[in-house]
Design a protein around this motif. Sequence first.
Motif, PDB file in Angstrom:
ATOM      1  N   GLY A   7     -29.485 -26.121  -2.045  1.00 38.21           N
ATOM      2  CA  GLY A   7     -29.319 -24.913  -1.249  1.00 38.21           C
ATOM      3  C   GLY A   7     -28.091 -24.123  -1.648  1.00 38.21           C
ATOM      4  N   LEU A   8     -26.987 -24.824  -1.878  1.00 41.29           N
ATOM      5  CA  LEU A   8     -25.764 -24.147  -2.302  1.00 41.29           C
ATOM      6  C   LEU A   8     -25.926 -23.519  -3.675  1.00 41.29           C
ATOM      7  CD1 LEU A   8     -22.997 -26.639  -1.091  1.00 41.29           C
ATOM      8  CD2 LEU A   8     -23.641 -24.451  -0.079  1.00 41.29           C
ATOM      9  N   LEU A   9     -26.670 -24.180  -4.556  1.00 43.59           N
ATOM     10  CA  LEU A   9     -26.933 -23.610  -5.871  1.00 43.59           C
ATOM     11  C   LEU A   9     -27.713 -22.306  -5.738  1.00 43.59           C
ATOM     12  CD1 LEU A   9     -26.845 -23.930  -8.968  1.00 43.59           C
ATOM     13  CD2 LEU A   9     -28.995 -25.180  -8.799  1.00 43.59           C
ATOM     14  N   PHE A  10     -28.668 -22.277  -4.812  1.00 46.91           N
ATOM     15  CA  PHE A  10     -29.451 -21.064  -4.580  1.00 46.91           C
ATOM     16  C   PHE A  10     -28.550 -19.937  -4.069  1.00 46.91           C
ATOM     17  CE2 PHE A  10     -32.109 -18.382  -1.816  1.00 46.91           C
ATOM     18  CZ  PHE A  10     -33.094 -17.995  -2.721  1.00 46.91           C
ATOM     19  N   VAL A  11     -27.661 -20.242  -3.118  1.00 46.58           N
ATOM     20  CA  VAL A  11     -26.743 -19.222  -2.582  1.00 46.58           C
ATOM     21  C   VAL A  11     -25.782 -18.762  -3.676  1.00 46.58           C
ATOM     22  CG1 VAL A  11     -24.945 -18.760  -0.863  1.00 46.58           C
ATOM     23  CG2 VAL A  11     -26.939 -20.145  -0.250  1.00 46.58           C
ATOM     24  N   PHE A  12     -25.300 -19.697  -4.490  1.00 50.83           N
ATOM     25  CA  PHE A  12     -24.444 -19.339  -5.628  1.00 50.83           C
ATOM     26  C   PHE A  12     -25.181 -18.359  -6.541  1.00 50.83           C
ATOM     27  CE2 PHE A  12     -22.835 -19.867  -9.921  1.00 50.83           C
ATOM     28  CZ  PHE A  12     -21.460 -19.916  -9.762  1.00 50.83           C
ATOM     29  N   GLY A  13     -26.480 -18.614  -6.757  1.00 58.67           N
ATOM     30  CA  GLY A  13     -27.274 -17.720  -7.591  1.00 58.67           C
ATOM     31  C   GLY A  13     -27.378 -16.326  -6.998  1.00 58.67           C
ATOM     32  N   ILE A  14     -27.528 -16.228  -5.672  1.00 64.52           N
ATOM     33  CA  ILE A  14     -27.577 -14.919  -5.019  1.00 64.52           C
ATOM     34  C   ILE A  14     -26.261 -14.164  -5.263  1.00 64.52           C
ATOM     35  CG2 ILE A  14     -27.677 -13.737  -2.781  1.00 64.52           C
ATOM     36  CD1 ILE A  14     -29.512 -15.998  -1.816  1.00 64.52           C
ATOM     37  N   GLY A  15     -25.142 -14.873  -5.116  1.00 60.16           N
ATOM     38  CA  GLY A  15     -23.855 -14.248  -5.397  1.00 60.16           C
ATOM     39  C   GLY A  15     -23.740 -13.795  -6.839  1.00 60.16           C
ATOM     40  N   SER A  16     -24.284 -14.596  -7.755  1.00 61.47           N
ATOM     41  CA  SER A  16     -24.236 -14.257  -9.181  1.00 61.47           C
ATOM     42  C   SER A  16     -25.106 -13.053  -9.513  1.00 61.47           C
ATOM     43  CB  SER A  16     -24.687 -15.458 -10.019  1.00 61.47           C
ATOM     44  OG  SER A  16     -23.824 -16.559  -9.835  1.00 61.47           O
ATOM     45  N   ILE A  17     -26.077 -12.763  -8.670  1.00 59.15           N
ATOM     46  CA  ILE A  17     -26.902 -11.573  -8.844  1.00 59.15           C
ATOM     47  C   ILE A  17     -26.133 -10.327  -8.388  1.00 59.15           C
ATOM     48  CG2 ILE A  17     -28.990 -10.391  -7.997  1.00 59.15           C
ATOM     49  CD1 ILE A  17     -30.252 -13.242  -7.783  1.00 59.15           C
ATOM     50  N   ILE A  18     -25.404 -10.454  -7.294  1.00 59.37           N
ATOM     51  CA  ILE A  18     -24.693  -9.312  -6.708  1.00 59.37           C
ATOM     52  C   ILE A  18     -23.438  -8.957  -7.517  1.00 59.37           C
ATOM     53  CG2 ILE A  18     -23.465  -8.494  -4.658  1.00 59.37           C
ATOM     54  CD1 ILE A  18     -25.266 -10.412  -3.023  1.00 59.37           C
ATOM     55  N   GLY A  19     -22.660  -9.979  -7.890  1.00 57.94           N
ATOM     56  CA  GLY A  19     -21.350  -9.754  -8.488  1.00 57.94           C
ATOM     57  C   GLY A  19     -21.340  -8.902  -9.742  1.00 57.94           C
ATOM     58  N   PRO A  20     -22.131  -9.218 -10.774  1.00 56.29           N
ATOM     59  CA  PRO A  20     -22.072  -8.429 -12.004  1.00 56.29           C
ATOM     60  C   PRO A  20     -22.447  -6.964 -11.808  1.00 56.29           C
ATOM     61  CG  PRO A  20     -23.157 -10.536 -12.398  1.00 56.29           C
ATOM     62  CD  PRO A  20     -22.991 -10.406 -10.915  1.00 56.29           C
ATOM     63  N   THR A  21     -23.439  -6.700 -10.946  1.00 55.72           N
ATOM     64  CA  THR A  21     -23.834  -5.312 -10.703  1.00 55.72           C
ATOM     65  C   THR A  21     -22.715  -4.548 -10.012  1.00 55.72           C
ATOM     66  OG1 THR A  21     -26.161  -5.955 -10.527  1.00 55.72           O
ATOM     67  CG2 THR A  21     -25.536  -3.833  -9.590  1.00 55.72           C
ATOM     68  N   ALA A  22     -22.131  -5.148  -8.964  1.00 54.65           N
ATOM     69  CA  ALA A  22     -21.047  -4.488  -8.243  1.00 54.65           C
ATOM     70  C   ALA A  22     -19.857  -4.223  -9.161  1.00 54.65           C
ATOM     71  CB  ALA A  22     -20.624  -5.342  -7.054  1.00 54.65           C
ATOM     72  N   ALA A  23     -19.475  -5.221  -9.941  1.00 49.70           N
ATOM     73  CA  ALA A  23     -18.325  -5.064 -10.834  1.00 49.70           C
ATOM     74  C   ALA A  23     -18.611  -4.055 -11.934  1.00 49.70           C
ATOM     75  CB  ALA A  23     -17.947  -6.411 -11.438  1.00 49.70           C
ATOM     76  N   GLY A  24     -19.832  -4.060 -12.460  1.00 48.46           N
ATOM     77  CA  GLY A  24     -20.184  -3.128 -13.531  1.00 48.46           C
ATOM     78  C   GLY A  24     -20.098  -1.682 -13.087  1.00 48.46           C
ATOM     79  N   PHE A  25     -20.642  -1.383 -11.915  1.00 49.97           N
ATOM     80  CA  PHE A  25     -20.567  -0.008 -11.423  1.00 49.97           C
ATOM     81  C   PHE A  25     -19.140   0.370 -11.066  1.00 49.97           C
ATOM     82  CE2 PHE A  25     -25.180  -0.488 -10.927  1.00 49.97           C
ATOM     83  CZ  PHE A  25     -25.612   0.765 -11.354  1.00 49.97           C
ATOM     84  N   ALA A  26     -18.363  -0.581 -10.551  1.00 46.71           N
ATOM     85  CA  ALA A  26     -16.958  -0.299 -10.240  1.00 46.71           C
ATOM     86  C   ALA A  26     -16.168  -0.013 -11.520  1.00 46.71           C
ATOM     87  CB  ALA A  26     -16.341  -1.468  -9.488  1.00 46.71           C
ATOM     88  N   MET A  27     -16.429  -0.773 -12.576  1.00 46.18           N
ATOM     89  CA  MET A  27     -15.741  -0.541 -13.844  1.00 46.18           C
ATOM     90  C   MET A  27     -16.111   0.818 -14.421  1.00 46.18           C
ATOM     91  SD  MET A  27     -15.993  -4.362 -15.540  1.00 46.18           S
ATOM     92  CE  MET A  27     -15.058  -4.008 -17.036  1.00 46.18           C
ATOM     93  N   ASN A  28     -17.356   1.250 -14.204  1.00 50.39           N
ATOM     94  CA  ASN A  28     -17.772   2.576 -14.660  1.00 50.39           C
ATOM     95  C   ASN A  28     -16.983   3.671 -13.954  1.00 50.39           C
ATOM     96  OD1 ASN A  28     -19.657   2.140 -16.620  1.00 50.39           O
ATOM     97  ND2 ASN A  28     -21.369   3.029 -15.498  1.00 50.39           N
TER      98      ASN A  28
END
Length: 415
Positions: free
Chosen positions: A329-350
């Motif tokens: 279950g924690l691995l699944f939640v970690f995966g959800i975070g890994s989906i959100i993080g790169p997109t948020a950071a990428g648009f912020a860096m832009n």
Amino acid sequence: MILRSLASVAALLLGSAFLLFAGGMHGLLLPIRGEIEGFTAASLGLLGTGWALGYVAGCVATPRLVARVGHIRAFGAMCALAAITVLVSLLLVSPWVWTPMRGLSGFCFAGAAMIVESWLSERAGRQARGRIFGIYTMVNLAATTAGQFSLAFGDPSGFAFFVVAAIFYCLALLPTAVSATASPTALTSVSLDLPGLWRNSPIAVFSVLMVGMSNGAFGALSAVYAARLGLDLQQVALFASVPLLAGAVAQVPVGELSDRFDRRLVLIGVALIGLGADAVFITGAVSDPTTVLIVAAVFGAAVFSMYPTIVAHANDHAPEGSGLQVSGGLLFVFGIGSIIGPTAAGFAMNGIGPESLFWTTGAGHLALILFAIVRLRARAGVARADKTDFTPIPLPRSATPETSALARRGRRATA
């Protein structure tokens, strides 16, 4: 005994090394090549999101696929498809192609890793399983680091690294393809109960989501940040690799501390160190490459030792016999975070600049600290005698439910 057990799994360890070498090379090659091609940070962040989506899907779907077609066929298909994604990315240099290819690569990588780990657990002797798991994690860390750092010895603007990564994905299937032993038992399939997981340990669920966001963002965009900071290719490779090595080493003292003291206090302390490193990168307080790499090592030591601490804390509160479900279950939640993080950071860096990568990771670390402080007041700590064993997981981004199963079997064998 250990040498005999090691000999019986040497081919599988070699196959896993090939797989992780290709994965490390491929994962770092795309953002470096994308930066050369002029891709935006947002589009490069989507590569990390695609990978995480595919990886989570692979962890969920692979047990059913193996049940239908068997281990050898499924593993061969995963490695072949992973090689195809690398070659397609070479032929069609576009973020619109690379993002779905990266998702398919993540799916294949998760499936292939699960099958290797299932086979490894079956072949390793019961008494040697704990040490075999330790060797397996070290081999994977070394292979990933070697794959990343190999980019420093060539030209990523050409085709050679794409071809080499595809070759190593194909090499990974050979040990199982020529194996004469029977297929291992069915893969680990974990039923998810996220509401139950939250009731068991709210801090574990929230913290692993934040860690998934921050680690996912760093894993996807660290090379972009380093390149825009003006580091050369060797230094970019080191900037991506050094944190992984530091995180693996740090798990020994962090694990010892978390076994002795309240794991939440240890988690807060480690997150504060990570937040300090975030602040250094945000403010631009360091500029020379050596100091940048030192701070990156401190950052990695903090962020890559959080995940196993969180898993251990959640297992402290879990009912007996439910550890695998908790880890899954924690691995699944970690995966959800890994989906959100790169997109948020990428648009912020832009929109803001490369330092926005660490605004993103810093926000995750700050939220973790604040929530952990609240939970300290709401629930008493676990007595040391009632704690489960801390299990190092050097590369949580590459962990699967089968990794957790192998680790737990190894721990029972050495207890």
